[in-house]
Design a protein around this motif. Structure first.
Motif, PDB file in Angstrom:
ATOM      1  N   UNK A   1     -12.558 116.732  79.195  1.00 46.79           N
ATOM      2  CA  UNK A   1     -13.112 116.991  78.017  1.00 46.79           C
ATOM      3  C   UNK A   1     -12.370 117.661  77.003  1.00 46.79           C
ATOM      4  N   UNK A   2     -11.660 118.758  77.538  1.00 47.04           N
ATOM      5  CA  UNK A   2     -10.622 119.575  76.650  1.00 47.04           C
ATOM      6  C   UNK A   2      -9.370 118.980  76.318  1.00 47.04           C
ATOM      7  N   UNK A   3      -8.768 118.093  77.152  1.00 51.16           N
ATOM      8  CA  UNK A   3      -7.760 117.357  76.667  1.00 51.16           C
ATOM      9  C   UNK A   3      -8.210 116.356  75.687  1.00 51.16           C
ATOM     10  N   UNK A   4      -9.305 115.725  75.748  1.00 50.80           N
ATOM     11  CA  UNK A   4      -9.753 114.496  74.689  1.00 50.80           C
ATOM     12  C   UNK A   4      -9.906 115.209  73.392  1.00 50.80           C
ATOM     13  N   UNK A   5     -10.480 116.545  73.286  1.00 47.56           N
ATOM     14  CA  UNK A   5     -10.608 117.145  72.236  1.00 47.56           C
ATOM     15  C   UNK A   5      -9.514 117.398  71.569  1.00 47.56           C
TER      16      UNK A   5
ATOM     17  N   UNK B   1       7.596 120.842  84.909  1.00 51.98           N
ATOM     18  CA  UNK B   1       8.094 121.045  86.339  1.00 51.98           C
ATOM     19  C   UNK B   1       9.035 122.260  86.124  1.00 51.98           C
ATOM     20  N   UNK B   2       9.278 122.728  85.170  1.00 56.34           N
ATOM     21  CA  UNK B   2      10.276 123.968  85.046  1.00 56.34           C
ATOM     22  C   UNK B   2      11.393 123.236  84.557  1.00 56.34           C
ATOM     23  N   UNK B   3      12.017 122.272  85.321  1.00 50.16           N
ATOM     24  CA  UNK B   3      13.426 121.761  84.675  1.00 50.16           C
ATOM     25  C   UNK B   3      13.006 120.630  83.671  1.00 50.16           C
ATOM     26  N   UNK B   4      11.931 120.139  83.419  1.00 45.63           N
ATOM     27  CA  UNK B   4      11.396 119.205  82.538  1.00 45.63           C
ATOM     28  C   UNK B   4      12.151 117.815  82.951  1.00 45.63           C
ATOM     29  N   UNK B   5      12.259 117.421  84.318  1.00 42.61           N
ATOM     30  CA  UNK B   5      12.799 116.322  84.696  1.00 42.61           C
ATOM     31  C   UNK B   5      11.774 115.133  84.970  1.00 42.61           C
ATOM     32  N   UNK B   6      10.402 115.535  85.110  1.00 45.82           N
ATOM     33  CA  UNK B   6       9.402 114.788  85.373  1.00 45.82           C
ATOM     34  C   UNK B   6       8.510 114.355  84.072  1.00 45.82           C
ATOM     35  N   UNK B   7       8.861 113.221  83.208  1.00 48.07           N
ATOM     36  CA  UNK B   7       7.656 113.105  82.136  1.00 48.07           C
ATOM     37  C   UNK B   7       6.355 112.492  82.215  1.00 48.07           C
ATOM     38  N   UNK B   8       6.207 112.276  83.507  1.00 47.53           N
ATOM     39  CA  UNK B   8       4.785 111.467  83.533  1.00 47.53           C
ATOM     40  C   UNK B   8       3.831 112.163  82.912  1.00 47.53           C
ATOM     41  N   UNK B   9       3.503 113.412  82.970  1.00 48.54           N
ATOM     42  CA  UNK B   9       2.078 114.025  82.647  1.00 48.54           C
ATOM     43  C   UNK B   9       2.205 113.686  80.937  1.00 48.54           C
ATOM     44  N   UNK B  10       3.440 113.974  80.220  1.00 53.62           N
ATOM     45  CA  UNK B  10       3.438 113.667  78.769  1.00 53.62           C
ATOM     46  C   UNK B  10       3.227 112.109  78.589  1.00 53.62           C
ATOM     47  N   UNK B  11       3.763 111.114  79.185  1.00 55.16           N
ATOM     48  CA  UNK B  11       3.492 109.696  79.221  1.00 55.16           C
ATOM     49  C   UNK B  11       2.003 109.358  79.409  1.00 55.16           C
ATOM     50  N   UNK B  12       1.203 110.292  80.331  1.00 49.83           N
ATOM     51  CA  UNK B  12      -0.067 110.094  80.490  1.00 49.83           C
ATOM     52  C   UNK B  12      -0.761 110.432  79.235  1.00 49.83           C
TER      53      UNK B  12
ATOM     54  N   UNK C   1      -3.020 124.698  74.657  1.00 48.83           N
ATOM     55  CA  UNK C   1      -3.565 125.406  75.870  1.00 48.83           C
ATOM     56  C   UNK C   1      -3.551 124.620  76.945  1.00 48.83           C
ATOM     57  N   UNK C   2      -2.413 123.889  77.292  1.00 52.36           N
ATOM     58  CA  UNK C   2      -2.403 122.834  78.165  1.00 52.36           C
ATOM     59  C   UNK C   2      -1.608 123.614  79.555  1.00 52.36           C
ATOM     60  N   UNK C   3      -1.920 124.988  79.574  1.00 54.22           N
ATOM     61  CA  UNK C   3      -1.551 125.773  80.742  1.00 54.22           C
ATOM     62  C   UNK C   3      -2.614 125.814  81.897  1.00 54.22           C
ATOM     63  N   UNK C   4      -2.159 125.544  83.038  1.00 45.85           N
ATOM     64  CA  UNK C   4      -2.971 125.582  84.259  1.00 45.85           C
ATOM     65  C   UNK C   4      -2.536 126.469  85.303  1.00 45.85           C
ATOM     66  N   UNK C   5      -3.646 126.792  86.237  1.00 49.48           N
ATOM     67  CA  UNK C   5      -3.179 127.826  87.279  1.00 49.48           C
ATOM     68  C   UNK C   5      -2.306 127.223  88.312  1.00 49.48           C
ATOM     69  N   UNK C   6      -2.148 126.288  88.588  1.00 51.30           N
ATOM     70  CA  UNK C   6      -1.440 125.596  89.589  1.00 51.30           C
ATOM     71  C   UNK C   6      -0.569 124.522  89.224  1.00 51.30           C
ATOM     72  N   UNK C   7       0.738 124.488  89.726  1.00 51.39           N
ATOM     73  CA  UNK C   7       1.570 123.576  89.535  1.00 51.39           C
ATOM     74  C   UNK C   7       1.227 122.089  89.773  1.00 51.39           C
ATOM     75  N   UNK C   8       1.350 121.196  88.916  1.00 51.37           N
ATOM     76  CA  UNK C   8       0.640 119.858  89.274  1.00 51.37           C
ATOM     77  C   UNK C   8      -0.653 119.313  88.579  1.00 51.37           C
ATOM     78  N   UNK C   9      -1.321 120.461  88.156  1.00 47.26           N
ATOM     79  CA  UNK C   9      -2.720 120.418  87.800  1.00 47.26           C
ATOM     80  C   UNK C   9      -2.698 119.716  86.851  1.00 47.26           C
ATOM     81  N   UNK C  10      -1.992 120.168  85.480  1.00 49.46           N
ATOM     82  CA  UNK C  10      -2.088 119.373  84.249  1.00 49.46           C
ATOM     83  C   UNK C  10      -1.562 117.831  84.574  1.00 49.46           C
ATOM     84  N   UNK C  11      -0.742 117.613  85.402  1.00 50.84           N
ATOM     85  CA  UNK C  11      -0.152 116.245  85.434  1.00 50.84           C
ATOM     86  C   UNK C  11      -1.459 115.557  86.048  1.00 50.84           C
ATOM     87  N   UNK C  12      -2.180 115.784  86.991  1.00 52.57           N
ATOM     88  CA  UNK C  12      -3.178 115.294  87.393  1.00 52.57           C
ATOM     89  C   UNK C  12      -4.371 114.926  86.788  1.00 52.57           C
TER      90      UNK C  12
END
Length: 409
Positions: free
Chosen positions: A59-63, A84-95, A40-51
């Motif tokens: 708290x949700x990500x921690x659990x 990002x749709x094209x899966x070219x920016x891996x920073x959110x996963x790294x974080x 359930x790491x879907x968010x309403x806006x692009x870039x929100x999860x990465x932030x």
């Protein structure tokens, strides 16, 4: 006894010991835990999860991270992980790995995944043809897969073992109309004309609402193909059942892909232009949120049975005594009548939607669903003090895992 004879006997003992050691080495095996988790790491806006991943205080990500630390999968598919749709920016996963999984959550042992792969997705990607007939291309009505932005509801793979990306196959662009005897919807339900969509739409209509991925995982002494998908929910449509039928054929794609005979999946063409299915003699693990329950819900023609009854799928995991179960699901008290076994449920609705299905040749030794029962010390990971058991806590889905013993070749 002469010194020569003593040395000869010693060499003999050394040779025997070496043979025994070699025999033991050949017999060594590794138990690998495969898991799928709709986080359930879907968010309403692009870039929100990465932030949110950049700071380690959500708290949700921690659990969710703690659940992963408690279960400790070796190879895991994470569905609903925005990219990002094209899966070219891996920073959110790294974080996520560095800021959450690599740090202890409530005393749980940190976990690391040195290998991961973000998967390109059709969700939120605008189609080339106006689908709803309003004269303009707009999200989410005119996308290849439902999404408010390109990359919403994407999925990713994390692994302790190397991933053979050079040999990966995907079917993001495969057209629905190119599947023989496709379950295309009728404009007038029951007519059999398969004319709900215009020919122009069908010439552009991709079958996969997100993607279908074959990703080889290099385990000790053996390669196992991770087959990942997240078919569209069979709801949010009308009497034509367009989403239910699409869900059915998304599941069928992999049912045909793993068929023992080479003809069944011969029609499949991957995104690199390679034709055909998986091929004989290859081990696999099907994983994902299939949005289909074998007994309940709105799926078209019990679509998931195409895999649960498949001769290439491990039947003890699909329908036997190794079906992943939990005690927590048994405590659900749903409204209405349900025919499925409660311990098999993986979603709070409740339904069995999430699957880890190894091939019949693999040695499965254990399985489970992370759903602690009331009173369990980890119950807080799935239910808060107000009785919420969905995304407000961690996820409305539960992590499903299967242990496979791999013998070195």
């Amino acid at each position: 006894m002469s010194i020569v004879k003593s040395h000869s006997l010693l060499r003999g003992f050394i040779c025997v010991a070496a043979l025994l050691t070699s025999s033991l080495t050949m017999a060594e095996s590794t138990t690998v835990r495969f898991a799928t988790f709709n986080a359930s790491f879907d968010r309403q806006q692009s870039g929100q999860l990465a932030s949110e991943m950049r700071v380690a205080d959500n708290p949700q990500i921690q659990r969710v991270a703690e659940i992963i630390q408690r279960v400790r999968p070796d190879v895991m598919l994470i569905t609903e992980f925005d990219n990002d749709g094209h899966a070219q920016n891996p920073q959110a996963m790294r974080d996520f790995i560095g800021n959450y999984l690599a740090k202890s959550q409530n005393g749980a042992e940190p976990i690391d995944y040195p290998h991961f792969y973000l998967v390109p997705t059709n969700t939120g990607k605008l189609a080339k043809v106006d689908r709803n007939g309003d004269g303009q291309l707009s999200r989410p009505q005119d996308t290849y897969g439902f999404g408010m932005f390109h990359g919403q509801f994407a999925f990713a793979v994390v692994s302790k073992y190397p991933l053979d990306l050079a040999k990966a196959r995907s079917f993001q662009s495969f057209l629905w109309k190119d599947m023989p005897n496709a379950s295309l919807p009728d404009a007038t339900p029951g007519s059999g004309k398969k004319d709900y969509f215009s020919q122009a739409v069908l010439e552009d209509f991709r079958l996969s609402s997100k993607n279908h991925l074959d990703l080889p995982v290099k385990l000790p002494g053996k390669t196992v193909h991770l087959l990942a998908m997240h078919p569209t929910p069979p709801v949010f449509d009308g009497p034509e059942d367009r989403n239910g039928r699409r869900n059915h054929d998304e599941i069928r794609l992999f049912a045909d892909y793993i068929a023992a005979d080479s003809q069944t999946g011969a029609y499949l063409v991957d995104d690199r232009g390679n034709r055909g299915g998986l091929g004989k003699g290859k081990s696999f693990v099907l994983m994902g949120d299939f949005n289909a329950d074998p007994f309940d819900g709105d799926s078209f023609q019990a679509s998931v049975n195409q895999l649960l009854e498949h001769p290439q799928v491990h039947q003890k995991v699909a329908r036997g005594n190794l079906i992943p179960v939990s005690e927590g699901a048994k405590q659900m008290q749903p409204k209405g009548q349900f025919f499925g076994e409660p311990s098999h449920w993986t979603h709070v609705y409740p339904l069995r939607l999430d699957y880890v299905l190894p091939s019949a040749d693999l040695n499965v030794v254990d399985s489970g669903v992370f759903w602690p029962k009331p009173g369990d010390k980890y119950r807080y990971l799935v239910e808060d003090e107000h009785g919420n058991q969905a995304k407000a806590v961690s996820s409305d889905h539960r992590l499903v895992w299967v242990d496979v013993t791999i013998s070195s070749d």
